[in-house]
Design a protein around this motif. Structure first.
Motif, PDB file in Angstrom:
ATOM      1  N   UNK A 102      37.438  54.737  29.573  1.00  0.00           N
ATOM      2  CA  UNK A 102      37.856  53.583  28.772  1.00  0.00           C
ATOM      3  C   UNK A 102      37.498  52.267  29.454  1.00  0.00           C
ATOM      4  N   UNK A 103      36.841  52.355  30.595  1.00  0.00           N
ATOM      5  CA  UNK A 103      36.492  51.147  31.365  1.00  0.00           C
ATOM      6  C   UNK A 103      37.734  50.308  31.626  1.00  0.00           C
ATOM      7  N   UNK A 104      38.810  51.016  31.995  1.00  0.00           N
ATOM      8  CA  UNK A 104      40.076  50.345  32.280  1.00  0.00           C
ATOM      9  C   UNK A 104      39.955  49.429  33.485  1.00  0.00           C
ATOM     10  N   UNK A 105      40.977  48.613  33.703  1.00  0.00           N
ATOM     11  CA  UNK A 105      40.939  47.700  34.843  1.00  0.00           C
ATOM     12  C   UNK A 105      40.773  48.472  36.160  1.00  0.00           C
ATOM     13  N   UNK A 106      39.986  47.898  37.040  1.00  0.00           N
ATOM     14  CA  UNK A 106      39.714  48.541  38.335  1.00  0.00           C
ATOM     15  C   UNK A 106      41.014  48.829  39.083  1.00  0.00           C
ATOM     16  N   UNK A 107      42.000  47.945  38.962  1.00  0.00           N
ATOM     17  CA  UNK A 107      43.273  48.153  39.660  1.00  0.00           C
ATOM     18  C   UNK A 107      43.976  49.415  39.157  1.00  0.00           C
ATOM     19  N   UNK A 108      43.850  49.706  37.860  1.00  0.00           N
ATOM     20  CA  UNK A 108      44.458  50.921  37.286  1.00  0.00           C
ATOM     21  C   UNK A 108      43.752  52.169  37.814  1.00  0.00           C
ATOM     22  N   UNK A 109      42.427  52.129  37.838  1.00  0.00           N
ATOM     23  CA  UNK A 109      41.649  53.261  38.338  1.00  0.00           C
ATOM     24  C   UNK A 109      41.985  53.511  39.809  1.00  0.00           C
ATOM     25  N   UNK A 110      42.087  52.445  40.600  1.00  0.00           N
ATOM     26  CA  UNK A 110      42.404  52.593  42.027  1.00  0.00           C
ATOM     27  C   UNK A 110      43.807  53.148  42.230  1.00  0.00           C
ATOM     28  N   UNK A 111      44.765  52.700  41.425  1.00  0.00           N
ATOM     29  CA  UNK A 111      46.139  53.195  41.545  1.00  0.00           C
ATOM     30  C   UNK A 111      46.202  54.685  41.223  1.00  0.00           C
ATOM     31  N   UNK A 112      45.513  55.086  40.181  1.00  0.00           N
ATOM     32  CA  UNK A 112      45.480  56.507  39.811  1.00  0.00           C
ATOM     33  C   UNK A 112      44.810  57.310  40.926  1.00  0.00           C
ATOM     34  N   UNK A 113      43.730  56.770  41.481  1.00  0.00           N
ATOM     35  CA  UNK A 113      43.023  57.466  42.559  1.00  0.00           C
ATOM     36  C   UNK A 113      43.903  57.603  43.802  1.00  0.00           C
ATOM     37  N   UNK A 114      44.708  56.597  44.095  1.00  0.00           N
ATOM     38  CA  UNK A 114      45.633  56.701  45.227  1.00  0.00           C
ATOM     39  C   UNK A 114      46.647  57.815  44.993  1.00  0.00           C
ATOM     40  N   UNK A 115      47.123  57.929  43.763  1.00  0.00           N
ATOM     41  CA  UNK A 115      48.043  59.016  43.427  1.00  0.00           C
ATOM     42  C   UNK A 115      47.388  60.373  43.590  1.00  0.00           C
ATOM     43  N   UNK A 116      46.134  60.459  43.167  1.00  0.00           N
ATOM     44  CA  UNK A 116      45.383  61.717  43.306  1.00  0.00           C
ATOM     45  C   UNK A 116      45.236  62.087  44.778  1.00  0.00           C
ATOM     46  N   UNK A 117      44.889  61.104  45.600  1.00  0.00           N
ATOM     47  CA  UNK A 117      44.737  61.371  47.032  1.00  0.00           C
ATOM     48  C   UNK A 117      46.061  61.816  47.662  1.00  0.00           C
ATOM     49  N   UNK A 118      47.150  61.205  47.220  1.00  0.00           N
ATOM     50  CA  UNK A 118      48.468  61.602  47.739  1.00  0.00           C
ATOM     51  C   UNK A 118      48.793  63.053  47.410  1.00  0.00           C
ATOM     52  N   UNK A 119      48.535  63.451  46.161  1.00  0.00           N
ATOM     53  CA  UNK A 119      48.773  64.849  45.768  1.00  0.00           C
ATOM     54  C   UNK A 119      47.846  65.787  46.532  1.00  0.00           C
ATOM     55  N   UNK A 120      46.619  65.339  46.715  1.00  0.00           N
ATOM     56  CA  UNK A 120      45.628  66.121  47.454  1.00  0.00           C
ATOM     57  C   UNK A 120      46.115  66.357  48.891  1.00  0.00           C
ATOM     58  N   UNK A 121      46.617  65.319  49.514  1.00  0.00           N
ATOM     59  CA  UNK A 121      47.129  65.438  50.885  1.00  0.00           C
ATOM     60  C   UNK A 121      48.326  66.373  50.943  1.00  0.00           C
ATOM     61  N   UNK A 122      49.228  66.251  49.963  1.00  0.00           N
ATOM     62  CA  UNK A 122      50.400  67.127  49.907  1.00  0.00           C
ATOM     63  C   UNK A 122      49.972  68.591  49.746  1.00  0.00           C
ATOM     64  N   UNK A 123      48.989  68.824  48.889  1.00  0.00           N
ATOM     65  CA  UNK A 123      48.473  70.181  48.692  1.00  0.00           C
ATOM     66  C   UNK A 123      47.831  70.726  49.957  1.00  0.00           C
ATOM     67  N   UNK A 124      47.106  69.873  50.684  1.00  0.00           N
ATOM     68  CA  UNK A 124      46.467  70.294  51.937  1.00  0.00           C
ATOM     69  C   UNK A 124      47.521  70.666  52.977  1.00  0.00           C
ATOM     70  N   UNK A 125      48.557  69.859  53.076  1.00  0.00           N
ATOM     71  CA  UNK A 125      49.627  70.148  54.036  1.00  0.00           C
ATOM     72  C   UNK A 125      50.312  71.469  53.703  1.00  0.00           C
TER      73      UNK A 125
END
Length: 156
Positions: A102-125
């Motif tokens: 949707x070509x959403x605001x870059x800040x929204x994409x970055x916030x979602x990506x930070x959430x993804x990385x957090x879940x990824x880290x939790x899964x790795x742990x």
């Protein structure tokens, strides 16, 4: 211990992932895993190793083989402890795909990506904890394996 690593990772032959993004994520995880990893099963002969990863009957199956494809050991881990993380991870990945499409605001994409990385880290742990005493993996190896777990679970 340079030989305590994976030199081949195989997934079951299945149809492509539900989206191009998910398929690219899976391919990148395998490429990154093979570029650098630490995989050290303490009770097996020294590596390097080949690993076939699959999901069967609600379990994550890690079929560890030598480089000549001879079976060494099969680990089966219950997926129950991972289910919430996998579900949340898929929801965040879908939200990320929608935001980018949707070509959403870059800040929204970055916030979602930070959430993804957090879940990824939790899964790795969690994966490191579940493998403790069976296979020693570093954090980056665990992150990439968690990506593959999510990719396999998405196809079920």
């Amino acid at each position: 211990m340079p030989d305590q690593r994976l030199v081949r990772v195989e997934l079951p032959e299945e149809p492509p992932a539900p989206s191009a993004y998910a398929e690219a994520d899976r391919r990148q995880a395998i490429a990154d895993l093979l570029t650098g990893n630490r995989f050290d099963p303490p009770n097996l002969p020294k590596g390097p190793y080949a690993l076939a990863v699959s999901v069967r009957e609600g379990r994550l199956v890690l079929d560890i083989r030598d480089v000549d494809n001879r079976p060494l050991h099969v680990l089966a881990l219950a997926l129950g402890p991972f289910r919430r993380l996998i579900k949340d991870y898929h929801m965040v990945v879908e939200a990320h795909e929608r935001a980018v499409a949707e070509c959403g605001p870059e800040s929204r994409v970055q916030a979602i990506d930070m959430g993804r990385r957090g879940l990824h880290n939790e899964g790795a742990e969690l994966l490191q904890v579940r493998l403790k005493g069976r296979v020693e993996v570093d954090f980056e190896t665990a992150r990439r394996l968690f990506t593959l777990v999510c990719a396999l679970h998405q196809r079920i």
